[in-house]
Design a protein around this motif. Structure first.
Motif: not given
Ligand code: PHE
Ligand code: FE
Length: 282
Positions: A16, A72, A76, A81-82, A84, A98, A101-103, A105, A145
């Motif tokens: 990231t 975010n 969020g 989710w976020q 990155v 990623h 872990n609910r990220r 990219p 996810q």
């Protein structure tokens, strides 16, 4: 997805970086605005309602490249989710970690004015406009996810080629059946002016009912519009079909022949049999 030869100094171990939103130029925001306005017109009556709702909820607009911090906050609160920021495609294991872990990219750079219609690698318009709106949808958010967790397993089982096809034919190029007709939910389609029309209206490609094992056997093209699209009835269907442990599926797939991108199989539910891309007009 491949390794990056040049890893900027500021790239962290999970690949990231900072979006550095303030550094975007007026010209870059203007390219976003052009792309956004084009797709907004085209996607009316073509994109899935859940996608359009996501755009509204996130307040993604023609104002310019969105600030990930702003998105975010909303994302969020909705689904956890976020986004990155990453410099480009990241290694598979990093990508899956990623997602698991609910990220999500996302790249930060935007295509140039010369690349408005086609760009081979994902840019921020594809990643954010294309992918992020559906992460507001709880079922799709869970699916993404679960896919990340499945990716880690598929790598261990040597079945990444099978699982990648699922991502391709759903997350990137999926269509959904609604009472009003077919709609687009795939990020690769909604972020493409040409394919938004082609995927729904052209007589060239096949449109086939979703079938998990069939999809995981099917090759795909990365250099042209798709020769086949797979159609789901709901995000619940997608989530339920992919809920079982794939270990046994991968075992079965080893003994089944691959299917070419444009091929129709006897057991397919064919919604539209494509005329094919190469046939000249009569
Ligand atoms: N259930 C799958 C497995 O066991 C994981 C997965 C979920 C894959 C959702 C894709 C989408 O491998
Ligand atoms: Fe994508």
């Amino acid at each position: 997805m491949q390794n990056h030869p040049h890893r900027p100094e500021s790239t962290r171990a999970d690949f990231t970086i900072d979006q550095n939103w303030d550094a975007h130029t007026a010209e870059e925001h203007a390219i976003w605005a052009t792309l956004f306005k084009r797709q907004q017109q085209i996607l009316k009556g073509r994109a899935a309602q859940e996608f359009l709702d996501g755009i509204d909820i996130l307040n993604v607009s023609s104002d310019g490249v969105p600030d990930f911090r702003r998105l975010n906050d909303i994302l969020g609160a909705r689904t956890g989710w976020q986004i990155v920021a990453v410099p480009g495609l990241v290694p598979d294991d990093i990508f899956f970690d990623h997602l698991a872990n609910r990220r999500f990219p996302s790249t930060c750079f935007i295509r140039t004015a010369e690349q408005l219609d086609y760009i081979q690698e994902p840019d921020v318009f594809h990643d954010v406009f294309g992918h992020v709106p559906l992460l507001v949808n709880p079922v799709f958010a869970d699916y993404m996810q679960a896919y990340g967790k499945g990716g880690v397993k598929a790598m261990q089982l040597g079945a990444l080629h099978n699982l990648s096809r699922l991502y391709w034919y759903t997350v990137e190029f999926g269509l959904i059946r609604t009472p009003d007709g077919l709609r687009i939910y795939g990020a690769g389609i909604v972020s493409s002016q040409g394919e938004s029309v082609f995927s729904l209206e052209s007589s060239a490609p096949n449109r086939i009912g979703f079938d998990l094992m069939r999809i995981m056997r099917t090759r795909y093209r990365i250099d042209d519009f798709q020769e086949s699209y797979f159609v789901i009835d709901s995000y619940e269907q997608l989530f339920e079909a992919t809920r079982p442990d794939f270990t046994g599926y991968y075992e079965t797939l080893k003994s089944l022949p691959e299917v070419e991108a444009g091929e129709i199989q006897p057991e397919d539910t064919v919604l539209n049999r494509g005329t094919g891309r190469t046939r000249p007009a009569a």
